[in-house]
Design a protein around this motif. Structure first.
Motif, PDB file in Angstrom:
ATOM      1  N   SER A  36      -5.418   3.618  -0.949  1.00 40.46           N
ATOM      2  CA  SER A  36      -4.395   2.638  -0.570  1.00 40.46           C
ATOM      3  C   SER A  36      -4.374   2.498   0.945  1.00 40.46           C
ATOM      4  O   SER A  36      -4.792   3.410   1.665  1.00 40.46           O
ATOM      5  CB  SER A  36      -3.009   3.071  -1.075  1.00 40.46           C
ATOM      6  OG  SER A  36      -2.525   4.162  -0.298  1.00 40.46           O
ATOM      7  N   LEU A  37      -3.902   1.334   1.407  1.00 39.10           N
ATOM      8  CA  LEU A  37      -3.848   1.058   2.846  1.00 39.10           C
ATOM      9  C   LEU A  37      -2.441   0.653   3.257  1.00 39.10           C
ATOM     10  O   LEU A  37      -1.770  -0.085   2.523  1.00 39.10           O
ATOM     11  CB  LEU A  37      -4.793  -0.098   3.203  1.00 39.10           C
ATOM     12  CG  LEU A  37      -6.298   0.147   3.218  1.00 39.10           C
ATOM     13  CD1 LEU A  37      -7.031  -1.168   3.447  1.00 39.10           C
ATOM     14  CD2 LEU A  37      -6.669   1.154   4.300  1.00 39.10           C
ATOM     15  N   SER A  38      -2.021   1.108   4.432  1.00 38.12           N
ATOM     16  CA  SER A  38      -0.752   0.626   4.981  1.00 38.12           C
ATOM     17  C   SER A  38      -0.927  -0.851   5.329  1.00 38.12           C
ATOM     18  O   SER A  38      -2.050  -1.348   5.499  1.00 38.12           O
ATOM     19  CB  SER A  38      -0.377   1.406   6.248  1.00 38.12           C
ATOM     20  OG  SER A  38      -1.272   1.077   7.306  1.00 38.12           O
ATOM     21  N   ALA A  39       0.189  -1.573   5.451  1.00 31.82           N
ATOM     22  CA  ALA A  39       0.135  -3.009   5.776  1.00 31.82           C
ATOM     23  C   ALA A  39      -0.597  -3.238   7.095  1.00 31.82           C
ATOM     24  O   ALA A  39      -1.402  -4.163   7.222  1.00 31.82           O
ATOM     25  CB  ALA A  39       1.555  -3.567   5.848  1.00 31.82           C
ATOM     26  N   GLU A  40      -0.359  -2.344   8.071  1.00 27.39           N
ATOM     27  CA  GLU A  40      -0.999  -2.490   9.389  1.00 27.39           C
ATOM     28  C   GLU A  40      -2.510  -2.277   9.302  1.00 27.39           C
ATOM     29  O   GLU A  40      -3.287  -3.040   9.866  1.00 27.39           O
ATOM     30  CB  GLU A  40      -0.391  -1.500  10.393  1.00 27.39           C
ATOM     31  CG  GLU A  40       1.056  -1.738  10.738  1.00 27.39           C
ATOM     32  CD  GLU A  40       2.021  -1.091   9.750  1.00 27.39           C
ATOM     33  OE1 GLU A  40       3.240  -1.225   9.952  1.00 27.39           O
ATOM     34  OE2 GLU A  40       1.560  -0.464   8.774  1.00 27.39           O
ATOM     35  N   GLN A  76      -4.386  -2.673   6.756  1.00 25.80           N
ATOM     36  CA  GLN A  76      -4.960  -3.801   6.019  1.00 25.80           C
ATOM     37  C   GLN A  76      -5.183  -4.989   6.953  1.00 25.80           C
ATOM     38  O   GLN A  76      -6.245  -5.614   6.945  1.00 25.80           O
ATOM     39  CB  GLN A  76      -4.000  -4.200   4.897  1.00 25.80           C
ATOM     40  CG  GLN A  76      -4.688  -4.845   3.721  1.00 25.80           C
ATOM     41  CD  GLN A  76      -3.827  -4.787   2.472  1.00 25.80           C
ATOM     42  OE1 GLN A  76      -2.711  -4.279   2.481  1.00 25.80           O
ATOM     43  NE2 GLN A  76      -4.346  -5.323   1.384  1.00 25.80           N
ATOM     44  N   LYS A 120      -4.120  10.316   4.903  1.00 24.92           N
ATOM     45  CA  LYS A 120      -3.255  11.359   4.329  1.00 24.92           C
ATOM     46  C   LYS A 120      -3.687  11.568   2.881  1.00 24.92           C
ATOM     47  O   LYS A 120      -3.763  10.598   2.113  1.00 24.92           O
ATOM     48  CB  LYS A 120      -1.786  10.937   4.391  1.00 24.92           C
ATOM     49  CG  LYS A 120      -0.830  12.009   3.854  1.00 24.92           C
ATOM     50  CD  LYS A 120       0.627  11.590   4.001  1.00 24.92           C
ATOM     51  CE  LYS A 120       1.554  12.711   3.546  1.00 24.92           C
ATOM     52  NZ  LYS A 120       2.983  12.352   3.723  1.00 24.92           N
ATOM     53  N   HIS A 169      -4.680   7.977   1.377  1.00 30.32           N
ATOM     54  CA  HIS A 169      -3.865   6.855   1.859  1.00 30.32           C
ATOM     55  C   HIS A 169      -4.234   6.596   3.318  1.00 30.32           C
ATOM     56  O   HIS A 169      -4.163   7.510   4.151  1.00 30.32           O
ATOM     57  CB  HIS A 169      -2.380   7.177   1.709  1.00 30.32           C
ATOM     58  CG  HIS A 169      -1.999   7.542   0.302  1.00 30.32           C
ATOM     59  ND1 HIS A 169      -1.795   6.591  -0.682  1.00 30.32           N
ATOM     60  CD2 HIS A 169      -1.834   8.743  -0.306  1.00 30.32           C
ATOM     61  CE1 HIS A 169      -1.504   7.193  -1.824  1.00 30.32           C
ATOM     62  NE2 HIS A 169      -1.531   8.504  -1.622  1.00 30.32           N
ATOM     63  N   PHE A 219      -4.184   4.740   7.118  1.00 34.64           N
ATOM     64  CA  PHE A 219      -3.269   4.184   8.126  1.00 34.64           C
ATOM     65  C   PHE A 219      -4.048   3.878   9.404  1.00 34.64           C
ATOM     66  O   PHE A 219      -5.152   4.383   9.606  1.00 34.64           O
ATOM     67  CB  PHE A 219      -2.157   5.190   8.464  1.00 34.64           C
ATOM     68  CG  PHE A 219      -1.337   5.637   7.283  1.00 34.64           C
ATOM     69  CD1 PHE A 219      -0.114   5.042   6.998  1.00 34.64           C
ATOM     70  CD2 PHE A 219      -1.780   6.663   6.452  1.00 34.64           C
ATOM     71  CE1 PHE A 219       0.643   5.455   5.913  1.00 34.64           C
ATOM     72  CE2 PHE A 219      -1.036   7.077   5.360  1.00 34.64           C
ATOM     73  CZ  PHE A 219       0.182   6.472   5.089  1.00 34.64           C
ATOM     74  N   ASN A 220      -3.445   3.082  10.265  1.00 28.96           N
ATOM     75  CA  ASN A 220      -4.006   2.871  11.603  1.00 28.96           C
ATOM     76  C   ASN A 220      -2.907   3.152  12.625  1.00 28.96           C
ATOM     77  O   ASN A 220      -1.864   2.485  12.624  1.00 28.96           O
ATOM     78  CB  ASN A 220      -4.527   1.444  11.769  1.00 28.96           C
ATOM     79  CG  ASN A 220      -5.304   1.282  13.059  1.00 28.96           C
ATOM     80  OD1 ASN A 220      -4.789   1.508  14.148  1.00 28.96           O
ATOM     81  ND2 ASN A 220      -6.560   0.880  12.949  1.00 28.96           N
ATOM     82  N   THR A 221      -3.138   4.149  13.477  1.00 27.86           N
ATOM     83  CA  THR A 221      -2.151   4.487  14.511  1.00 27.86           C
ATOM     84  C   THR A 221      -2.637   4.112  15.910  1.00 27.86           C
ATOM     85  O   THR A 221      -1.930   4.324  16.883  1.00 27.86           O
ATOM     86  CB  THR A 221      -1.796   5.990  14.488  1.00 27.86           C
ATOM     87  OG1 THR A 221      -2.954   6.757  14.867  1.00 27.86           O
ATOM     88  CG2 THR A 221      -1.331   6.434  13.108  1.00 27.86           C
ATOM     89  N   ILE A 264       2.723  11.096  10.287  1.00 29.07           N
ATOM     90  CA  ILE A 264       2.364  10.672   8.924  1.00 29.07           C
ATOM     91  C   ILE A 264       2.097  11.901   8.053  1.00 29.07           C
ATOM     92  O   ILE A 264       2.517  11.974   6.899  1.00 29.07           O
ATOM     93  CB  ILE A 264       1.139   9.731   8.960  1.00 29.07           C
ATOM     94  CG1 ILE A 264       1.547   8.357   9.512  1.00 29.07           C
ATOM     95  CG2 ILE A 264       0.498   9.591   7.577  1.00 29.07           C
ATOM     96  CD1 ILE A 264       0.384   7.456   9.907  1.00 29.07           C
TER      97      ILE A 264
END
Length: 281
Positions: free
Chosen positions: A76-80, A82, A91, A98, A100-102, A258
């Motif tokens: 799965s991907l966070s909205a950001e 994506q 994570k 899962h 993410f991009n920080t 996260i």
């Protein structure tokens, strides 16, 4: 309680400061966790990633050259992430990854006080680093125009199309060759390329004098050396400069949050801001 394992994956990782940063935070917060380097060669990427998915890693960071290549292996991907189209933080929860991009948060933090006054930006480069920066720039409340300059204009066009439509901000693209003929001031100049990095120290893509006014901010994502040729030129002009070191620390903190739900203590951030320059120089 079993020690939790975290890591960074990428190639090469010889000069990565991520273990130093995260292990300091684990130490300061007295968490039973450790952070290590896992170097994966591009030719072994798929095989090594599949075996990593069976490992006990609780989370990991992804760096060059795998931020886009990792996407098919994420559940799965966070909205950001994506929207940006790149992942730098994973994570692991019950065998599922899962993403993410920080990077965009790390970029934003050192400049957030000035963001409300920035209406125009010259963005140098259209690679992986530019994706998160462009996403962050589009969060600036006053931003009106962004010019993406890249060695090949086609790559800049792809970045523009990939980030999605923002009707209040005009995004245009140009090749670096064409940029030389353009003398136009911007509120912010950002270098997202490796030009100026150790090994390329003598280089600078532009002379900021041709693209700056008296209040222009010059931001270079490179942190080794701490003062690239671009930043040295900007300082000579009396301009405010930002190097990539705060971004490195703040994107790491966002990843840490996260994984653990915790922010870095203020003394950890201060320690890193004091210590990392010594390790770099």
């Amino acid at each position: 309680m079993e020690q939790k394992r975290f890591a960074i994956i990428g190639f090469p990782l010889k000069h990565s400061f991520s273990p130093f940063i995260h292990n300091r935070a684990f130490h300061d917060l007295k968490l039973n966790s450790r952070y290590e380097k896992i170097e994966i060669t591009p030719q072994n990427f798929e095989k090594d990633i599949l075996s990593l998915k069976k490992s006990s890693l609780a989370g990991f960071n992804v760096t060059i050259p795998f931020k886009e290549k990792i996407l098919p292996f994420v559940d799965s991907l966070s909205a950001e992430a994506q929207k940006i189209g790149a992942v730098n933080t994973i994570k692991a929860v019950e065998g599922r990854w899962h993403g993410f991009n920080t990077d965009w948060l790390g970029f934003l933090k050192p400049i957030e006080r000035e963001a409300e006054h920035i209406k125009s930006c010259l963005l140098l480069g259209a690679g992986g680093g530019a994706r998160g920066v462009l996403f962050a720039l589009l969060q600036f409340p006053a931003i009106q125009t962004i010019l993406i300059a890249n060695r090949t204009k086609q790559r800049a066009d792809e970045l523009k199309e990939g980030i999605g439509f923002n009707k209040s901000t005009q995004i245009t693209t140009i090749s670096l060759e064409e940029l030389v003929a353009l003398a136009k001031p911007f509120d912010l100049i950002v270098n997202t390329t490796s030009v100026g990095m150790t090994g390329h120290q003598a280089d600078s893509l532009i002379n900021p004098e041709h693209f700056a006014h008296s209040n222009t901010i010059v931001y270079d994502l490179v942190y080794n050396p701490l003062k690239t040729v671009l930043l040295q030129q900007a300082e000579t002009l009396g301009l405010k400069t930002i190097n990539g070191l705060p971004m490195l620390i703040y994107q790491a903190e966002a990843a840490f949050k996260i994984w653990t739900g915790l922010s870095y203590p203020s003394q950890t951030i201060q320690f890193l801001l004091d210590e990392l320059p010594r390790k770099i120089s």
